[in-house]
Design an enzyme around this catalytic site. Structure first.
Site, short mmCIF file in Angstrom:
data_model
loop_
_atom_site.label_atom_id
_atom_site.label_comp_id
_atom_site.label_asym_id
_atom_site.label_seq_id
_atom_site.Cartn_x
_atom_site.Cartn_y
_atom_site.Cartn_z
N HIS A 154 4.99 -15.09 34.02
CA HIS A 154 3.95 -15.48 34.96
C HIS A 154 2.66 -14.70 34.66
CE1 HIS A 154 2.50 -16.53 39.14
NE2 HIS A 154 1.76 -15.46 38.88
N GLU A 155 2.81 -13.39 34.47
CA GLU A 155 1.64 -12.56 34.17
C GLU A 155 1.07 -12.85 32.78
OE1 GLU A 155 -0.05 -10.63 36.14
OE2 GLU A 155 1.31 -10.99 37.82
N HIS B 249 -1.27 -15.80 32.74
CA HIS B 249 -2.63 -15.51 33.20
C HIS B 249 -3.49 -14.99 32.06
CE1 HIS B 249 -1.88 -16.31 37.38
NE2 HIS B 249 -1.09 -15.27 37.58
#
Length: 215
Positions: free
Chosen positions: A22-23, A26
């Site tokens: 998820h990170e 980004h």
């Protein structure tokens, strides 16, 4: 105790990848739109070790799982990784591009949920009877949909809050951004009062409907 260890083993891999990728997503999308901050810090990588936060990625989810298993409590399984550094001012069009950077996290969680769903379907189709791996696939679907739903809540600094900020006119966006210092307090209050479950339910329902297309 054996049951608790098995539960942690089932959830460990899906949860670590759900939180850390998820990170990474980004950072990857931020780089696409002009900000190399995360890339320069070595955070645009699929290596989960680069993103793991000992407390948020390991301890908190483990405690929630243990509590749920030992005391029969239901609830939201959540956690966090080390935040990927993003300098929104370095994006080519900061306010507009912020939407895509923010949406990348929940987006990759949906993609991972679909991958786990396809894996589960293949196991069933090939008559694979290993319960551990089937349970892991189910856990992968659940964990990723939950993280997607939580992060899409329109509460800054969650991804949903960033998306709303990007979409609002400048004046309203500025007023909306003033909520951010209280965002995590709001989230904790919603969690304690069980309103969080109510708020994420519609998003989870959409996620479930999408996953069923692949099962």
């Amino acid at each position: 105790m054996e049951s608790v260890i098995q539960t942690i083993a089932i959830y460990a891999i899906p949860l670590i990848f759900a939180i850390t990728l998820h990170e990474a997503a980004h950072g990857y999308v931020a780089r696409m739109f002009g900000d190399n901050t995360a890339y320069a810090a070595g955070r645009v990588t699929l290596n989960p070790i680069k993103h793991i936060d000992p407390i948020g990625t390991l301890l908190v989810p483990a405690v929630i799982l243990l509590t749920s298993k030992l005391f029969g409590f239901g609830g939201l399984l959540f956690g966090w990784a080390k935040p990927v550094p993003v300098d929104f001012g370095r994006l080519r069009r900061p306010k507009r591009d912020m939407l895509w950077v923010a949406a990348a996290g929940p987006g990759i969680n949906l993609v991972m949920a679909i991958i786990w769903a396809v894996s589960l379907k293949l196991m069933i189709a090939t008559s694979m009877t290993e319960e551990f791996f089937m349970a892991m696939a189910v856990a992968g679907i659940q964990v990723n949909l939950m993280l997607m739903a939580l992060n899409l809540l329109p509460i800054p600094p969650l991804d949903g809050g960033r998306i709303v900020f990007s979409l609002l006119p400048d004046k309203l966006a500025f007023q909306y951004s003033r909520i951010e210092p209280y965002g995590m307090v709001i989230l904790v209050v919603l969690l304690v009062t069980n309103l969080l479950t109510f708020l994420v339910s519609p998003i989870l329902a959409v996620g479930d409907a999408i996953i069923k297309l692949f099962l």
